[in-house]
Scaffold this active site. Structure first.
Site, PDB file in Angstrom:
ATOM      1  N   CYS A 115     -21.000 -29.845 -31.444  1.00  0.00           N
ATOM      2  CA  CYS A 115     -20.418 -30.111 -32.659  1.00  0.00           C
ATOM      3  C   CYS A 115     -19.683 -31.134 -33.255  1.00  0.00           C
ATOM      4  CB  CYS A 115     -19.582 -29.057 -33.074  1.00  0.00           C
ATOM      5  SG  CYS A 115     -20.659 -27.637 -32.865  1.00  0.00           S
ATOM      6  N   HIS A 252     -15.227 -30.682 -39.160  1.00  0.00           N
ATOM      7  CA  HIS A 252     -16.066 -29.262 -38.597  1.00  0.00           C
ATOM      8  C   HIS A 252     -16.170 -28.269 -39.377  1.00  0.00           C
ATOM      9  CE1 HIS A 252     -19.224 -27.713 -36.030  1.00  0.00           C
ATOM     10  NE2 HIS A 252     -18.429 -26.894 -35.079  1.00  0.00           N
ATOM     11  N   ASN A 282     -22.008 -22.758 -38.978  1.00  0.00           N
ATOM     12  CA  ASN A 282     -21.924 -23.410 -38.290  1.00  0.00           C
ATOM     13  C   ASN A 282     -22.819 -24.508 -38.240  1.00  0.00           C
ATOM     14  OD1 ASN A 282     -21.574 -25.445 -36.471  1.00  0.00           O
ATOM     15  ND2 ASN A 282     -19.623 -23.532 -35.193  1.00  0.00           N
TER      16      ASN A 282
HETATM   17  O1  UT7 Z   1     -18.346 -24.846 -32.768  1.00  0.00           O
HETATM   18  C1  UT7 Z   1     -18.064 -25.193 -32.050  1.00  0.00           C
HETATM   19  C2  UT7 Z   1     -16.823 -24.546 -31.432  1.00  0.00           C
HETATM   20  N1  UT7 Z   1     -17.079 -23.246 -31.997  1.00  0.00           N
HETATM   21  C3  UT7 Z   1     -16.138 -22.267 -32.045  1.00  0.00           C
HETATM   22  O2  UT7 Z   1     -14.742 -23.327 -33.072  1.00  0.00           O
HETATM   23  C4  UT7 Z   1     -15.890 -20.816 -32.541  1.00  0.00           C
HETATM   24  C5  UT7 Z   1     -15.171 -20.250 -32.380  1.00  0.00           C
HETATM   25  N2  UT7 Z   1     -14.234 -18.740 -32.237  1.00  0.00           N
HETATM   26  C6  UT7 Z   1     -14.325 -18.210 -32.707  1.00  0.00           C
HETATM   27  O3  UT7 Z   1     -14.641 -18.856 -34.255  1.00  0.00           O
HETATM   28  C7  UT7 Z   1     -14.177 -16.671 -32.737  1.00  0.00           C
HETATM   29  O4  UT7 Z   1     -13.359 -16.569 -31.598  1.00  0.00           O
HETATM   30  C8  UT7 Z   1     -14.987 -15.181 -33.004  1.00  0.00           C
HETATM   31  C9  UT7 Z   1     -15.203 -15.714 -34.322  1.00  0.00           C
HETATM   32  C10 UT7 Z   1     -16.660 -15.916 -32.315  1.00  0.00           C
HETATM   33  C11 UT7 Z   1     -14.726 -14.252 -32.332  1.00  0.00           C
HETATM   34  O5  UT7 Z   1     -14.020 -13.867 -33.068  1.00  0.00           O
HETATM   35  P1  UT7 Z   1     -12.532 -13.053 -31.974  1.00  0.00           P
HETATM   36  O6  UT7 Z   1     -11.497 -13.526 -33.623  1.00  0.00           O
HETATM   37  O7  UT7 Z   1     -11.994 -13.677 -31.223  1.00  0.00           O
HETATM   38  O8  UT7 Z   1     -13.036 -11.902 -31.615  1.00  0.00           O
HETATM   39  P2  UT7 Z   1     -13.195 -11.432 -29.703  1.00  0.00           P
HETATM   40  O9  UT7 Z   1     -14.075 -12.158 -29.529  1.00  0.00           O
HETATM   41  O10 UT7 Z   1     -12.374 -11.705 -29.736  1.00  0.00           O
HETATM   42  O11 UT7 Z   1     -14.003  -9.958 -30.423  1.00  0.00           O
HETATM   43  C12 UT7 Z   1     -13.633  -9.005 -30.975  1.00  0.00           C
HETATM   44  C13 UT7 Z   1     -14.307  -7.992 -31.178  1.00  0.00           C
HETATM   45  C14 UT7 Z   1     -14.811  -7.212 -30.021  1.00  0.00           C
HETATM   46  O12 UT7 Z   1     -15.256  -5.945 -30.071  1.00  0.00           O
HETATM   47  P3  UT7 Z   1     -14.045  -5.118 -28.616  1.00  0.00           P
HETATM   48  O13 UT7 Z   1     -14.600  -6.650 -27.410  1.00  0.00           O
HETATM   49  O14 UT7 Z   1     -12.739  -5.527 -29.273  1.00  0.00           O
HETATM   50  O15 UT7 Z   1     -13.849  -4.162 -29.356  1.00  0.00           O
HETATM   51  C15 UT7 Z   1     -16.310  -7.985 -29.572  1.00  0.00           C
HETATM   52  O16 UT7 Z   1     -17.435  -7.304 -29.522  1.00  0.00           O
HETATM   53  O17 UT7 Z   1     -15.109  -8.442 -32.619  1.00  0.00           O
HETATM   54  C16 UT7 Z   1     -16.762  -8.170 -31.391  1.00  0.00           C
HETATM   55  N3  UT7 Z   1     -17.580  -8.665 -32.092  1.00  0.00           N
HETATM   56  C17 UT7 Z   1     -18.161  -8.067 -33.041  1.00  0.00           C
HETATM   57  N4  UT7 Z   1     -18.537  -7.357 -34.141  1.00  0.00           N
HETATM   58  C18 UT7 Z   1     -18.929  -7.141 -35.349  1.00  0.00           C
HETATM   59  C19 UT7 Z   1     -17.661  -9.142 -31.862  1.00  0.00           C
HETATM   60  N5  UT7 Z   1     -19.292  -9.839 -31.930  1.00  0.00           N
HETATM   61  C20 UT7 Z   1     -18.741  -9.506 -33.869  1.00  0.00           C
HETATM   62  C21 UT7 Z   1     -19.731  -8.748 -34.402  1.00  0.00           C
HETATM   63  N6  UT7 Z   1     -19.257  -8.025 -35.364  1.00  0.00           N
HETATM   64  N7  UT7 Z   1     -20.897 -10.830 -35.153  1.00  0.00           N
END
Ligand code: UT7
Length: 325
Positions: A115, A252, A282
């Site tokens: 990225c 980005h 992204n």
């Molecule tokens: O470009 C390269 C750099 N990449 C980034 O900058 C990405 C950085 N990270 C992020 O943008 C975020 O961490 C994410 C968008 C990937 C995830 O958001 P989050 O608030 O950190 O969520 P999480 O991974 O902590 O997941 C929270 C919950 C989980 O469920 P439980 O375990 O709390 O029951 C996940 O299983 O959300 C669940 N979850 C989803 N639910 C519905 C994860 N993906 C999804 C989804 N739809 N697509």
């Protein structure tokens, strides 16, 4: 003191026709429009057709940039393509783009910084131009991330999309002050200790496969605001500008919440930040030139605008480029 600067002559972009909305995503994985919008700000992404390659997207973006610059492709002597999704393991996608544009002189090569690739590629091109080794460069960010996504992993497949953007750079004599046009400073960083937080689980030299993207999103997020703010601050210190003197921030496009975090940390006015991730997710190395193109078409980029670009990606790699349009 007269110096050579890399002046950005133009920008171009290209997105595949096929649009996949959050509602379409809900047919593939257990997710919701509400979750995706709330956690990321993404509403749709573009997905390349089977026969549409990274080079095809990059070629279309480059052609638009060249037309807008009024520069004949034969006057380009450097082509750099930032991509983590090359058409083939080799030759470089940049060489395919070079060929399609009818350029037979100079050099063409790919840059792999995921990225942050576009920031890395701009930095490399800038140094070649300032050194007098090349005169005019096309710097492309092009990706078909849909090809390396695990479409069963809702934690990653909803985040990414395909696309390309390109800028034409030209070495021009300037005065050597921060009032100059062109790239004023660049900062690139990497730290391989974090390679397991965002990676692809395959490759020609290990599994002999392409592999799928794997990410510990929460941990990447934790590092992002701090690392991005750090390089922005470095770029500002190197040039003596205050955050509110920047006309346009072109980040980005990974997550709206990361952008909001940077806005808060640096005290930047939110309307100075270009946000396009709602429309194309992204797109990795393509996201900054796509956002630049959006700003250009929205008449937000005028000659003389001070523009700060920044990115962070797998590796980790991260960096910033400050330029006067
Ligand atoms: O470009 C390269 C750099 N990449 C980034 O900058 C990405 C950085 N990270 C992020 O943008 C975020 O961490 C994410 C968008 C990937 C995830 O958001 P989050 O608030 O950190 O969520 P999480 O991974 O902590 O997941 C929270 C919950 C989980 O469920 P439980 O375990 O709390 O029951 C996940 O299983 O959300 C669940 N979850 C989803 N639910 C519905 C994860 N993906 C999804 C989804 N739809 N697509």
């Amino acid at each position: 003191m007269a110096v050579i600067r890399s002046v950005i002559r133009s920008v171009g972009a290209h997105l595949p026709k096929r649009v996949m909305t959050n509602a379409d995503m809900m047919k593939i994985v257990d997710t919701s429009d509400e979750w995706i919008v709330e956690r990321t700000g993404i509403r749709a992404r573009h997905i390349a057709d089977e026969d549409e390659k990274t080079s095809d997207l990059g070629i279309a973006a480059s052609k638009q940039a060249l037309v807008r610059a009024g520069i004949d492709p034969i006057d380009i002597d450097l082509v750099i393509c930032a991509t983590a999704t090359p058409d083939r393991t080799f030759p470089a996608t940049a060489v395919t783009i070079q060929r399609a544009l009818g350029i037979t002189k100079g050099a063409a090569f790919d840059v792999q910084a995921v990225c942050s690739g576009f920031v890395y590629a701009l930095t490399i091109a800038d140094n070649f131009l300032k050194a007098g080794q090349f005169k005019r460069a096309i710097v492309v960010g092009a990706e078909t991330f849909s090809r390396i996504l695990d479409w069963n992993d809702r934690g990653t497949c909803v985040l990414f999309g395909d696309g390309a953007g390109a800028v034409v750079l030209e070495a021009q004599p300037q005065h050597g002050t921060t009032e100059d046009r062109g790239i004023l400073t660049t900062v690139i960083r990497s730290d391989g200790r974090f390679e397991d937080l965002l990676y692809v689980d395959g490759g020609p030299g290990s599994t002999k496969t392409v592999g799928h993207l794997r990410m510990n999103g929460r941990e990447v997020f934790r590092h992002a605001v701090q690392k991005i703010s750090g390089v922005i601050e470095e770029a500002l210190v190197m040039t003596g500008f205050a955050p509110d003197e920047i006309d346009l921030y072109v980040p980005h496009q990974a997550n709206k919440r990361i952008l909001d975090g940077v806005v808060k940390k640096l005290g930047v006015e939110p309307d100075k930040i270009v946000v396009t991730l709602d429309r194309h997710g992204n797109t990795s190395a393509a996201s900054i030139p796509l956002a630049l193109n959006h700003a250009f078409e929205a008449h937000k980029l005028q000659e003389g605008s001070l523009v700060l670009m920044e990115a962070m990606g797998g590796g980790f790699t991260w960096g910033a480029v400050l330029a006067r349009w």
